[in-house]
Design a protein around this motif. Sequence first.
Motif, PDB file in Angstrom:
ATOM      1  N   LEU A   9      42.108  -4.956 -38.480  1.00  0.00           N
ATOM      2  CA  LEU A   9      41.000  -4.050 -38.198  1.00  0.00           C
ATOM      3  C   LEU A   9      40.266  -4.439 -36.917  1.00  0.00           C
ATOM      4  CD1 LEU A   9      39.752  -3.651 -41.859  1.00  0.00           C
ATOM      5  CD2 LEU A   9      40.487  -1.756 -40.394  1.00  0.00           C
ATOM      6  N   HIS A  10      40.057  -5.717 -36.706  1.00  0.00           N
ATOM      7  CA  HIS A  10      39.398  -6.143 -35.468  1.00  0.00           C
ATOM      8  C   HIS A  10      40.225  -5.738 -34.250  1.00  0.00           C
ATOM      9  CE1 HIS A  10      35.934  -8.260 -37.028  1.00  0.00           C
ATOM     10  NE2 HIS A  10      36.687  -8.933 -37.899  1.00  0.00           N
ATOM     11  N   THR A  11      41.541  -5.820 -34.383  1.00  0.00           N
ATOM     12  CA  THR A  11      42.421  -5.378 -33.289  1.00  0.00           C
ATOM     13  C   THR A  11      42.273  -3.878 -33.050  1.00  0.00           C
ATOM     14  OG1 THR A  11      44.019  -7.134 -33.754  1.00  0.00           O
ATOM     15  CG2 THR A  11      44.819  -5.249 -32.499  1.00  0.00           C
ATOM     16  N   GLN A  12      42.173  -3.106 -34.141  1.00  0.00           N
ATOM     17  CA  GLN A  12      42.023  -1.660 -34.013  1.00  0.00           C
ATOM     18  C   GLN A  12      40.670  -1.287 -33.418  1.00  0.00           C
ATOM     19  OE1 GLN A  12      42.818  -0.060 -37.899  1.00  0.00           O
ATOM     20  NE2 GLN A  12      45.025  -0.403 -37.754  1.00  0.00           N
ATOM     21  N   VAL A  13      39.645  -2.053 -33.728  1.00  0.00           N
ATOM     22  CA  VAL A  13      38.326  -1.818 -33.122  1.00  0.00           C
ATOM     23  C   VAL A  13      38.437  -1.925 -31.606  1.00  0.00           C
ATOM     24  CG1 VAL A  13      36.011  -2.774 -32.823  1.00  0.00           C
ATOM     25  CG2 VAL A  13      36.959  -2.517 -35.121  1.00  0.00           C
ATOM     26  N   GLU A  14      39.104  -2.955 -31.140  1.00  0.00           N
ATOM     27  CA  GLU A  14      39.265  -3.133 -29.692  1.00  0.00           C
ATOM     28  C   GLU A  14      40.115  -2.018 -29.089  1.00  0.00           C
ATOM     29  OE1 GLU A  14      37.719  -5.302 -27.732  1.00  0.00           O
ATOM     30  OE2 GLU A  14      36.607  -5.811 -29.571  1.00  0.00           O
ATOM     31  N   ARG A  15      41.110  -1.589 -29.829  1.00  0.00           N
ATOM     32  CA  ARG A  15      42.007  -0.541 -29.327  1.00  0.00           C
ATOM     33  C   ARG A  15      41.265   0.776 -29.137  1.00  0.00           C
ATOM     34  NH1 ARG A  15      47.208   1.741 -32.795  1.00  0.00           N
ATOM     35  NH2 ARG A  15      47.737   3.506 -31.425  1.00  0.00           N
ATOM     36  N   ILE A  16      40.482   1.171 -30.126  1.00  0.00           N
ATOM     37  CA  ILE A  16      39.787   2.459 -30.009  1.00  0.00           C
ATOM     38  C   ILE A  16      38.640   2.363 -29.002  1.00  0.00           C
ATOM     39  CG2 ILE A  16      38.104   2.186 -31.888  1.00  0.00           C
ATOM     40  CD1 ILE A  16      38.805   5.102 -32.685  1.00  0.00           C
ATOM     41  N   TYR A  17      38.022   1.196 -28.903  1.00  0.00           N
ATOM     42  CA  TYR A  17      36.983   0.984 -27.888  1.00  0.00           C
ATOM     43  C   TYR A  17      37.570   1.185 -26.495  1.00  0.00           C
ATOM     44  CZ  TYR A  17      33.522  -1.501 -25.035  1.00  0.00           C
ATOM     45  OH  TYR A  17      32.605  -1.831 -24.073  1.00  0.00           O
ATOM     46  N   THR A  18      38.741   0.616 -26.268  1.00  0.00           N
ATOM     47  CA  THR A  18      39.405   0.764 -24.972  1.00  0.00           C
ATOM     48  C   THR A  18      39.717   2.227 -24.688  1.00  0.00           C
ATOM     49  OG1 THR A  18      40.377  -1.443 -25.159  1.00  0.00           O
ATOM     50  CG2 THR A  18      41.429   0.091 -23.626  1.00  0.00           C
ATOM     51  N   GLY A  19      40.202   2.928 -25.696  1.00  0.00           N
ATOM     52  CA  GLY A  19      40.520   4.348 -25.530  1.00  0.00           C
ATOM     53  C   GLY A  19      39.304   5.182 -25.195  1.00  0.00           C
ATOM     54  N   ILE A  20      38.180   4.907 -25.848  1.00  0.00           N
ATOM     55  CA  ILE A  20      36.954   5.664 -25.579  1.00  0.00           C
ATOM     56  C   ILE A  20      36.498   5.435 -24.143  1.00  0.00           C
ATOM     57  CG2 ILE A  20      34.505   5.859 -26.169  1.00  0.00           C
ATOM     58  CD1 ILE A  20      35.322   5.237 -29.094  1.00  0.00           C
ATOM     59  N   GLN A  21      36.521   4.172 -23.697  1.00  0.00           N
ATOM     60  CA  GLN A  21      36.088   3.894 -22.332  1.00  0.00           C
ATOM     61  C   GLN A  21      37.017   4.555 -21.308  1.00  0.00           C
ATOM     62  OE1 GLN A  21      33.186   2.605 -22.344  1.00  0.00           O
ATOM     63  NE2 GLN A  21      33.306   1.972 -24.499  1.00  0.00           N
ATOM     64  N   LYS A  22      38.319   4.571 -21.612  1.00  0.00           N
ATOM     65  CA  LYS A  22      39.283   5.099 -20.662  1.00  0.00           C
ATOM     66  C   LYS A  22      39.218   6.612 -20.559  1.00  0.00           C
ATOM     67  CE  LYS A  22      44.230   5.032 -19.548  1.00  0.00           C
ATOM     68  NZ  LYS A  22      45.572   4.487 -19.921  1.00  0.00           N
ATOM     69  N   TRP A  23      39.121   7.299 -21.673  1.00  0.00           N
ATOM     70  CA  TRP A  23      39.272   8.750 -21.679  1.00  0.00           C
ATOM     71  C   TRP A  23      37.956   9.522 -21.713  1.00  0.00           C
ATOM     72  CZ3 TRP A  23      43.874   9.565 -20.100  1.00  0.00           C
ATOM     73  CH2 TRP A  23      44.945   8.747 -20.517  1.00  0.00           C
ATOM     74  N   ALA A  24      36.871   8.883 -22.139  1.00  0.00           N
ATOM     75  CA  ALA A  24      35.627   9.634 -22.317  1.00  0.00           C
ATOM     76  C   ALA A  24      34.489   9.179 -21.420  1.00  0.00           C
ATOM     77  CB  ALA A  24      35.178   9.548 -23.786  1.00  0.00           C
ATOM     78  N   PHE A  25      34.613   8.007 -20.810  1.00  0.00           N
ATOM     79  CA  PHE A  25      33.491   7.470 -20.036  1.00  0.00           C
ATOM     80  C   PHE A  25      33.712   7.655 -18.537  1.00  0.00           C
ATOM     81  CE2 PHE A  25      31.011   3.691 -18.364  1.00  0.00           C
ATOM     82  CZ  PHE A  25      29.773   4.272 -18.585  1.00  0.00           C
ATOM     83  N   ASP A  26      32.703   8.214 -17.881  1.00  0.00           N
ATOM     84  CA  ASP A  26      32.710   8.384 -16.434  1.00  0.00           C
ATOM     85  C   ASP A  26      31.780   7.321 -15.852  1.00  0.00           C
ATOM     86  OD1 ASP A  26      32.179   9.165 -13.766  1.00  0.00           O
ATOM     87  OD2 ASP A  26      32.618  11.259 -14.243  1.00  0.00           O
ATOM     88  N   LYS A  27      32.356   6.296 -15.212  1.00  0.00           N
ATOM     89  CA  LYS A  27      31.557   5.187 -14.696  1.00  0.00           C
ATOM     90  C   LYS A  27      30.662   5.624 -13.539  1.00  0.00           C
ATOM     91  CE  LYS A  27      34.811   1.552 -16.021  1.00  0.00           C
ATOM     92  NZ  LYS A  27      35.668   0.438 -15.538  1.00  0.00           N
ATOM     93  N   GLU A  28      31.128   6.588 -12.755  1.00  0.00           N
ATOM     94  CA  GLU A  28      30.320   7.039 -11.616  1.00  0.00           C
ATOM     95  C   GLU A  28      29.075   7.797 -12.091  1.00  0.00           C
ATOM     96  OE1 GLU A  28      32.599   9.193  -8.794  1.00  0.00           O
ATOM     97  OE2 GLU A  28      33.997   7.550  -8.396  1.00  0.00           O
ATOM     98  N   LYS A  29      29.274   8.680 -13.034  1.00  0.00           N
ATOM     99  CA  LYS A  29      28.133   9.427 -13.576  1.00  0.00           C
ATOM    100  C   LYS A  29      27.353   8.603 -14.603  1.00  0.00           C
ATOM    101  CE  LYS A  29      29.904  14.160 -13.119  1.00  0.00           C
ATOM    102  NZ  LYS A  29      30.223  15.397 -13.885  1.00  0.00           N
ATOM    103  N   VAL A  30      27.986   7.559 -15.147  1.00  0.00           N
ATOM    104  CA  VAL A  30      27.433   6.755 -16.245  1.00  0.00           C
ATOM    105  C   VAL A  30      27.101   7.669 -17.421  1.00  0.00           C
ATOM    106  CG1 VAL A  30      25.790   4.962 -16.916  1.00  0.00           C
ATOM    107  CG2 VAL A  30      26.437   5.219 -14.519  1.00  0.00           C
ATOM    108  N   GLU A  31      28.131   8.293 -17.928  1.00  0.00           N
ATOM    109  CA  GLU A  31      27.965   9.134 -19.113  1.00  0.00           C
ATOM    110  C   GLU A  31      29.311   9.384 -19.778  1.00  0.00           C
ATOM    111  OE1 GLU A  31      27.896  13.742 -17.949  1.00  0.00           O
ATOM    112  OE2 GLU A  31      26.381  12.601 -16.841  1.00  0.00           O
ATOM    113  N   TYR A  32      29.238   9.694 -21.054  1.00  0.00           N
ATOM    114  CA  TYR A  32      30.419  10.070 -21.824  1.00  0.00           C
ATOM    115  C   TYR A  32      30.487  11.591 -21.897  1.00  0.00           C
ATOM    116  CZ  TYR A  32      30.661   5.192 -23.248  1.00  0.00           C
ATOM    117  OH  TYR A  32      30.766   3.818 -23.248  1.00  0.00           O
ATOM    118  N   ALA A  33      31.702  12.105 -21.943  1.00  0.00           N
ATOM    119  CA  ALA A  33      31.883  13.554 -21.995  1.00  0.00           C
ATOM    120  C   ALA A  33      33.034  13.877 -22.940  1.00  0.00           C
ATOM    121  CB  ALA A  33      32.170  14.107 -20.610  1.00  0.00           C
ATOM    122  N   GLY A  34      33.054  15.114 -23.414  1.00  0.00           N
ATOM    123  CA  GLY A  34      34.157  15.560 -24.236  1.00  0.00           C
ATOM    124  C   GLY A  34      35.405  15.783 -23.406  1.00  0.00           C
ATOM    125  N   LEU A  35      36.534  15.875 -24.076  1.00  0.00           N
ATOM    126  CA  LEU A  35      37.779  16.107 -23.354  1.00  0.00           C
ATOM    127  C   LEU A  35      37.826  17.521 -22.783  1.00  0.00           C
ATOM    128  CD1 LEU A  35      40.404  14.313 -25.624  1.00  0.00           C
ATOM    129  CD2 LEU A  35      38.964  13.378 -23.804  1.00  0.00           C
TER     130      LEU A  35
END
Length: 920
Positions: free
Chosen positions: A693-719
């Motif tokens: 489970l701890h491994t899966q927590v890291e996996r989904i965290y990575t996915g959220i940062q990669k696909w939903a987070f815009d570092k330039e705007k500093v915000e999360y957005a929907g797909l």
Amino acid sequence: MHYFNKLIVLLVILVLPFTLFAQIVPYDLKLEYRENPEGVDVKKPRFFWKCKSNESEQYQTAYRLLVATSIENLKSNKGDAFDSKKIKGSASTQVEYKGLALKPASKYFWKVMVWDKNKQASNWSETATFTTGLFDAADWKGAQWIAWRDNDEWTKEWWRKKEIEEQCAEFRLPSYFGARMNMFERYHFYHDKPHDPAPLLRKSFDIDKKVKSAHAFISGIGYYELYVNGKRIGNSVLDPGWTDYRKTILYATHDITKNLQDGTNTAGVMLGRGFYGQLAIDHWGFYKKNGYVGQPKLLCRIKVEYDDGTVTDIISDLSWKITGGPVIYDGPHMGEIYDATKEINGWNEPGFDDSDWENVNPAPHPGGELVAQLCQPIRVTKTFHPIKTAGKGSYGQWFDAGTNMSGWVRLRIKNAKKGQRVNVFFGEHEDPLSSGQPGRLQQMAYICKGDAEEFAECRFSYKGFRYFQVQGFKGMKFDLEDVEIKYVHSDVPQVGQFTSSDETVNAVHEICRKSLIFNLHSIPTDCPHREKNGWLGDAVTGMEFGMANYDLAALMTKFTRDIFDTQDEKGGMAAIAPANHYRNGNSTLWSSAAVHIPWYMYNYYGDTRLFEKYWDKMMLWVDFSWKNNNSIEKDGMFSEAYNDWCPPYDKTYKGRGKPGGNEVIASMNFYLVLKRLAYMADLLGKSEDAKRLHTQVERIYTGIQKWAFDKEKVEYAGLKYFDEFLPVVNILALNYNIVPEEYRSRLEKKVVDNIVIDKDNHLWGGVFTVHSAYEYLPKNGYADLIHKVLINETWPSFGWMIKEGATTLPEGYKFESSDIHHFMGAVDNFFYRHMVGINSDPEAPGFQSIILKPNFIKAMYFAKGSYISIYGTIKAEWKKVNDGTYEYKIEIPTNCRAKVLLPNNTVEVKSGMYSYIVKI
């Protein structure tokens, strides 16, 4: 700048409304969260007690628990079933039975003594009792399921009717067939062969010895009413609770010792359909052939134990007699008709001639495991008269209950002629018959018998309504005193109280509390009229604040089983519970209630048993969700059927419609689920699962940062592209601790700016936005802002709802659908947790360790709250002394401790009453 000016600690001796005592005393004894419960079928039940003392800083250092098979043994301090001996520690909840194997259908007596901080022993507590239920099939002593009709003949006729209804179906909730008909049109649709009335069953038996005790173990599905010698047994209604009868069937236990008499006795049962064989083609598929469909049926064992030690069992078998009763049509959605001309006087009493009654038929087992109903039953909890009436005569008479609610009415009908008809229409709109009514033509009908005075009342269906209209015969007239309105819901104890100087805040609290209680009917429903379904997304956000207001421990234990009863062999779960595979696997967001509700149970009650019991099923669901909901192309993004339900956006919003964001919301929620499961795996010692489970927590965290987070705007957005800041995913990211620390302050500012500047002090989001915003923002210095947002009287806001006259929470921010949904009641967490500051300790859940962290709202003069935890009553209140100065008063129960977090100061205290002066 917050600063702590002066701290005054006033330790006050508790003034208690009972005789003073020298030391700690145990009281309020419970077993499996219930007081003196009947029919407990848990083989290792848990004990609970509270402690009280007139001395501050008192706590329990040890206890001794005795369980005996007789009151004589207990009085002699002989725990012949269980003697814990002296156990060191402060535990007074979740104490597991470790004695001899409990015997079925037996009574036990127990008490406890405790030692205080001075190692001084208390007196023994008062005696508590419990009776056991039936642990396995053999304990039913040969009782069998019985019904009225031959099952093959009934089944053939049932599906003949359904084939006809399918040809007449139209899309109109809740029923695709009959939704626009009045009750008599529904009944007479099959004029050649109507549906069977609710059956009456009876069985006589003799008592020729002195009775020591007698108990009835009974399950009548969908619903039953039990009578012994003409007297109704118990005060529960709509019993037993709704389940998936293929998986779980609840039975109740009743002590009928005082109802028996020497000589001939008679047991009588009236059965209703309930949710078993509903008279409706519904959207959720309950009626389908793979669902749970059957005629009303009975399973019953009456155990009579005599003084000489012998036992007689009266069981449901083919010797019972049966006939049709006066309830000629009934269904939870379709309503019911009571034909008083068909009443059978004395049908449930000894000496009645039942020679013309039919013999019962054997009925197939519904399939589910028989389980004791240990949650509080549904009851009538309040009776009152309408506040207003208008219109009389042949056009009907209109009434106003004064509030949205769940329940029914009781009419006193005077001087009617035999056969005259009365029909009651219930609704949320002032015109209960107007189009768009949730539930569409909720009704109760009555056929008069012609007495000078007679009464019409529901038995097997409840309604969600504020207004109702009575139509009937010419000259019919009711005074307000002739009409009784009855609240009907699961009879859970109220444990939370809150009030403040702000009337809008108080009104919001009340509509939250009322929306919750009027949606408890053996499950937490979405609404009490249109659907009556256990929507799990509603439960995710609703049951947490619900536990702050009501004792939901027993009910949520039952409902958690309902949730897992929806799970298929692959691990997918439905969006509602109970269900008939409704959208199984389509929503991790909704089915995550299977983890969140046990988590709330852990935080409020220190209960880990649900995690222990359902762990394998939880992990199966996690595996299923990764396999079936995770995106192959975008790992960590989860497909989702639902979203942030009922946000202010609509399809016309700025020409762009709703913003979407479903996948990101689901992924963030699943991240939270995995974190909670990983925590529990560590706590329960499930090391392999914890690692995974701890491994899966890291996996989904990575996915959220990669696909939903815009570092330039500093915000999360929907797909799905939406060219506007989306509060829901960003507030969830903050509240679930998903935001990388380097971006947190900037994103927090963007969230606040969106509320204050972009939306002019409005929170622009739906149910999950509310759940997280009113949690995160007050915890992080924005309590005054969130108060301002809450009381804002312009749309969309809670203050707007109050200004518009809401008596319960609508579904969303408009009065265009249901006016009584509880899921946005998560705002109520703000009042208890962040205004008066009552919180459980995340490092030691269950409220023996308490965190008190108030927020002194500048625009308010006082706030006051209390919560009856499983350890005792916690109180917290503050009031403004003068500008910038507040008094904060708290009360900590005996055997508890608290950490008081005040501006720039933290104080740790034990039980007692304290007062602090704080300058900010």
